[in-house]
Design a protein around this motif. Structure first.
Motif, PDB file in Angstrom:
ATOM      1  N   HIS A   1       0.967  -1.217   0.026  1.00  0.00           N
ATOM      2  CA  HIS A   1      -0.031  -0.128   0.009  1.00  0.00           C
ATOM      3  C   HIS A   1       1.008   1.219  -0.022  1.00  0.00           C
ATOM      4  CE1 HIS A   1      -3.638  -2.214   0.689  1.00  0.00           C
ATOM      5  NE2 HIS A   1      -2.952  -2.995   1.331  1.00  0.00           N
ATOM      6  N   CYS A   2       1.227   1.801  -1.176  1.00  0.00           N
ATOM      7  CA  CYS A   2       2.078   3.093  -1.389  1.00  0.00           C
ATOM      8  C   CYS A   2       1.116   4.117  -1.744  1.00  0.00           C
ATOM      9  CB  CYS A   2       2.910   2.593  -2.423  1.00  0.00           C
ATOM     10  SG  CYS A   2       3.973   3.776  -3.036  1.00  0.00           S
ATOM     11  N   VAL A   3       1.017   5.202  -0.764  1.00  0.00           N
ATOM     12  CA  VAL A   3      -0.180   5.999  -1.180  1.00  0.00           C
ATOM     13  C   VAL A   3       0.540   7.541  -0.841  1.00  0.00           C
ATOM     14  CG1 VAL A   3      -2.130   7.081  -0.019  1.00  0.00           C
ATOM     15  CG2 VAL A   3      -1.697   4.472  -0.226  1.00  0.00           C
ATOM     16  N   ARG A   4       0.147   8.496  -1.626  1.00  0.00           N
ATOM     17  CA  ARG A   4       0.748   9.883  -1.555  1.00  0.00           C
ATOM     18  C   ARG A   4       0.338  10.530  -0.421  1.00  0.00           C
ATOM     19  NH1 ARG A   4       4.793  13.050  -3.706  1.00  0.00           N
ATOM     20  NH2 ARG A   4       4.044  15.198  -3.350  1.00  0.00           N
ATOM     21  N   GLY A   5       1.096  11.202   0.296  1.00  0.00           N
ATOM     22  CA  GLY A   5       0.880  11.707   1.406  1.00  0.00           C
ATOM     23  C   GLY A   5       0.106  13.011   1.569  1.00  0.00           C
ATOM     24  N   ARG A   6      -0.535  13.673   2.445  1.00  0.00           N
ATOM     25  CA  ARG A   6      -1.295  14.817   2.385  1.00  0.00           C
ATOM     26  C   ARG A   6      -0.437  15.734   2.749  1.00  0.00           C
ATOM     27  NH1 ARG A   6      -6.335  12.902   6.499  1.00  0.00           N
ATOM     28  NH2 ARG A   6      -7.431  11.284   4.841  1.00  0.00           N
ATOM     29  N   GLY A   7      -1.171  17.252   2.579  1.00  0.00           N
ATOM     30  CA  GLY A   7      -0.309  18.425   2.829  1.00  0.00           C
ATOM     31  C   GLY A   7       0.818  18.624   1.880  1.00  0.00           C
TER      32      GLY A   7
ATOM     33  N   SER B   1       3.887  15.674   2.651  1.00  0.00           N
ATOM     34  CA  SER B   1       4.582  15.597   4.123  1.00  0.00           C
ATOM     35  C   SER B   1       3.813  14.899   5.260  1.00  0.00           C
ATOM     36  CB  SER B   1       5.029  16.893   4.466  1.00  0.00           C
ATOM     37  OG  SER B   1       4.132  17.985   4.739  1.00  0.00           O
ATOM     38  N   GLU B   2       2.538  15.048   5.102  1.00  0.00           N
ATOM     39  CA  GLU B   2       1.795  14.240   6.293  1.00  0.00           C
ATOM     40  C   GLU B   2       1.235  12.901   5.816  1.00  0.00           C
ATOM     41  OE1 GLU B   2       0.874  15.858   8.891  1.00  0.00           O
ATOM     42  OE2 GLU B   2       2.339  17.531   8.333  1.00  0.00           O
ATOM     43  N   PRO B   3       1.021  12.143   6.747  1.00  0.00           N
ATOM     44  CA  PRO B   3       0.555  10.638   6.327  1.00  0.00           C
ATOM     45  C   PRO B   3      -0.583  10.722   5.524  1.00  0.00           C
ATOM     46  CG  PRO B   3       1.287  11.010   8.543  1.00  0.00           C
ATOM     47  CD  PRO B   3       1.237  12.318   7.986  1.00  0.00           C
ATOM     48  N   PRO B   4      -0.867   9.629   4.735  1.00  0.00           N
ATOM     49  CA  PRO B   4      -2.198   9.771   3.979  1.00  0.00           C
ATOM     50  C   PRO B   4      -3.500   9.714   4.816  1.00  0.00           C
ATOM     51  CG  PRO B   4      -0.940   8.302   3.116  1.00  0.00           C
ATOM     52  CD  PRO B   4      -0.077   8.640   4.259  1.00  0.00           C
ATOM     53  N   ASN B   5      -3.446   9.325   6.101  1.00  0.00           N
ATOM     54  CA  ASN B   5      -4.624   9.424   6.898  1.00  0.00           C
ATOM     55  C   ASN B   5      -4.388   9.133   8.403  1.00  0.00           C
ATOM     56  OD1 ASN B   5      -4.602   6.443   7.331  1.00  0.00           O
ATOM     57  ND2 ASN B   5      -5.936   5.980   5.798  1.00  0.00           N
ATOM     58  N   ASN B   6      -5.289   8.899   9.135  1.00  0.00           N
ATOM     59  CA  ASN B   6      -5.116   8.809  10.714  1.00  0.00           C
ATOM     60  C   ASN B   6      -4.995   7.785  11.025  1.00  0.00           C
ATOM     61  OD1 ASN B   6      -7.522   8.125  10.703  1.00  0.00           O
ATOM     62  ND2 ASN B   6      -8.693   9.699  11.874  1.00  0.00           N
TER      63      ASN B   6
END
Ligand code: TEU
Length: 576
Positions: free
Chosen positions: A143-149, A153-158
């Motif tokens: 599961h390779c996912v683009r980050g947020r922000g 620079s932020e993880p894709p979700n919580n």
């Protein structure tokens, strides 16, 4: 009963009935801590082979082995680098094949552990991915996912890791962040596999066949509820503070997703294609007994551990509620229930039930079940009495029962391991806030002398062994007819001699429970033959039980004018 007296078996494992798994007593071996044949401080397959007669002497029908595959051992081998091999510290494939044959000759089935939710970061697939840019084909197995922000620079979700912290690890290239992240619901060294990828599915079907072809009788499936993730990786609901807790009653986007069931239908068809048919045991952490039962429909898994019962408090009415709900839910799909008091992830029952307040996970606020301090001798005695009583209870419930190595000795949790020997990733990821599971993985004491109490001859062990365990060693307990080892052996053998205890229905003794609200009491009943009465006193004062012949008790019970006095913290079986 001594080991020698009990190992004269003539039945080969293949001769056990096809549905042996419905009623089996299964012994769990944590290979790293069982017995060390070569003295390097790590248990191994040679050690297990030397001790197979001991396991047979317990009267069990099967062994479940925790992983022994090649692995960097960042999570005790649940980070698998090669699913078809054996870690060189533990032995060779030939050693394992010999061990399977020897177990079968003793009438014992062999279950291995398969870890499909994640690989090690040393697995060739993950190494291949890391050598390519995020978004590549090689990455699509994970599961390779683009980050947020900004710049991702932020993880894709919580989502949170079960082992504390975020469930996402940033992917770097040449030492710089890429803005992409990979999912790890456990340690960063355990990247989650993407089960939407057909190669992942094909690979695990092949792994099952690889071991089935070598005579393995079945698999315990690690994190069996986790393989499918909700599309789009939605955040947890904000109010869901304990989202990484494993028995959360609310469905979570990374646990227990509907797509999971078709995977197990496929696995079941593979298991059924062998002669004798192979068996699938799920490690399924879901919040309700009903959701657990969904995994046990006739074309899915055969059995799954009942963790609701493992987490049950020392309380007669809660125990009854959980046992009843579990039996009813599984009955609806025709599946037996599988009882477990201890395993390599859980605080030893003798310490868990010692009546001492427990540590609180500082992140989630949830109790860890680990006593917050070292126990006094009095507390240890109480915990052991309760662990023995609960062992008798689980061996008298309908279904199968798992016994974790050392449980038959009444070992307690080693609470005070020094920080520098701790290995559990939970300890590292929580910066020492949660001690983790090393305390239930300390090697087995076999003899009552030597630094490693007979675990090996070299005196080295991967976790230090408490000197105060000498009286709990197999050698000491073999000499003591009142020992927990003697109790376990007798209970497993008495169970096998009474069909009612194996196959009988459970009938609650409401009369006894109304008279004594702190007592759990039921009968195991068959159409013909005398019922067996089982009672456990969760209270603080002795109660009077009217029954005839005592079969076994977790400690001394006395006969009285009108029956038997069952002391507090004690269980017994009688012909009623
Ligand atoms: O455990 C799954 C799991 O989520 C829990 O048992 C968890 O390890 C524990 O509650 C953490 O505090 C399985 C294995 O049994 C465990 O040893 C592995 O670490 C885990 O999967 C990851 O493979």
């Amino acid at each position: 009963m001594t080991a020698e007296a009990l190992t004269s078996r003539t039945v080969h494992a293949d001769a056990l009935p096809e549905d042996w798994w419905r009623h089996a007593v299964v012994y769990q071996v944590y290979p790293r801590s069982f017995a060390d044949g070569n003295g390097d401080g790590e248990g191994d397959v040679a050690g297990v082979r030397a001790r197979l007669p001991y396991i047979a002497s317990l009267g069990v029908q099967a062994i479940w082995f925790n992983p022994f595959y090649p692995s960097p051992l960042r999570d005790g081998g649940y980070d698998v680098a090669d699913y078809r091999g054996v870690h060189p510290d533990f032995g060779t494939l030939a050693d394992v094949e010999a061990m399977i044959a020897e177990a079968h000759d003793l009438g014992i089935k062999v279950l291995l552990d398969v870890v499909p939710n994640h690989t090690s970061w040393d697995h060739p697939w993950f190494r291949e991915a890391m050598a390519t840019d995020p978004g590549s084909d090689a990455w699509s197995r994970y599961h390779c996912v683009r980050g947020r922000g900004e710049n991702g620079s932020e993880p894709p979700n919580n989502w949170r890791s079960v082992f504390a912290g975020s469930a996402w690890t940033p992917i770097e290239r040449d030492g710089s962040p890429t803005g992409w992240w990979y999912l790890n619901l456990f340690d960063s060294s355990q990247p989650d596999l993407n089960w939407e990828h057909p190669e992942v599915r094909a690979e695990f079907e092949d792994i099952l066949r690889f071991w089935f072809d070598r005579g393995v009788d079945g698999f315990r499936i690690d994190v069996a509820h986790g393989l499918i993730k909700a599309p789009g990786y939605p955040d947890y609901a904000p109010e869901d503070d304990h989202a990484h807790e494993l028995l959360d009653p609310d469905p979570l986007p990374h646990w227990d997703q509907p797509g999971i069931h078709e995977i197990y239908r496929r696995w079941r068809s593979i298991a059924d294609s062998y002669e004798p048919k192979r068996v699938l045991v799920g490690e399924v952490w879901v919040g309700t007994e009903e959701r657990l039962a969904a995994y046990l429909r006739p074309d899915e898994l055969h059995v799954a551990f009942n963790f609701s019962h493992l987490r049950a408090p020392w309380d007669a009415s809660e125990q009854r509620r959980i046992i009843s709900t579990s039996l009813a839910a599984n009955d609806r799909v025709g599946a037996p229930t599988t009882w477990v008091l201890e395993n390599h992830d859980t605080v030893r029952a003798a310490s868990r039930y010692a009546g001492v307040e427990t540590e609180i996970d500082s992140e989630s606020g949830v109790p860890t079940h680990l006593p917050a301090r070292v126990l006094t001798q009095q507390e240890k005695d109480l915990g052991l009495a309760r662990a023995r009583a609960l062992l008798l209870l689980t061996l008298a419930l309908p279904g199968s029962t798992y016994v974790y190595q050392g449980q038959e000795l009444g070992l307690d949790e080693v609470i005070d391991l020094p920080p520098d020997v701790r290995q559990d990733p939970v300890w590292f990821r929580s910066s020492g806030a949660i001690k983790g599971r090393d305390g239930c993985r300390v090697p087995m004491p076999w003899t009552n002398s030597g630094v490693t109490l007979g675990f090996n001859a070299s005196g080295r062990s991967w976790l230090p062994m408490p000197a105060q365990w000498a009286p709990l060693s197999v050698e000491s307990q073999e000499r003591d007819p009142e020992s927990t080892l003697a109790l376990t052996r007798s209970a497993v053998h008495v169970r096998a001699l009474h069909d009612a205890l194996v196959m009988g229905d459970l009938r609650w003794r409401d009369d006894l429970m109304t008279a004594h609200p702190d007592v759990l009491a039921f009968e195991r009943v068959l159409a013909d033959g005398a019922p067996v009465l089982v009672a456990l006193n969760f209270g603080t004062t002795p109660v009077s039980i009217n029954a005839t012949d005592l079969l076994i008790a977790s400690r001394a019970v006395t006969s009285t004018a009108d029956g038997w006095a069952l002391p507090a913290n004690t269980a017994a079986w009688w012909i009623s």
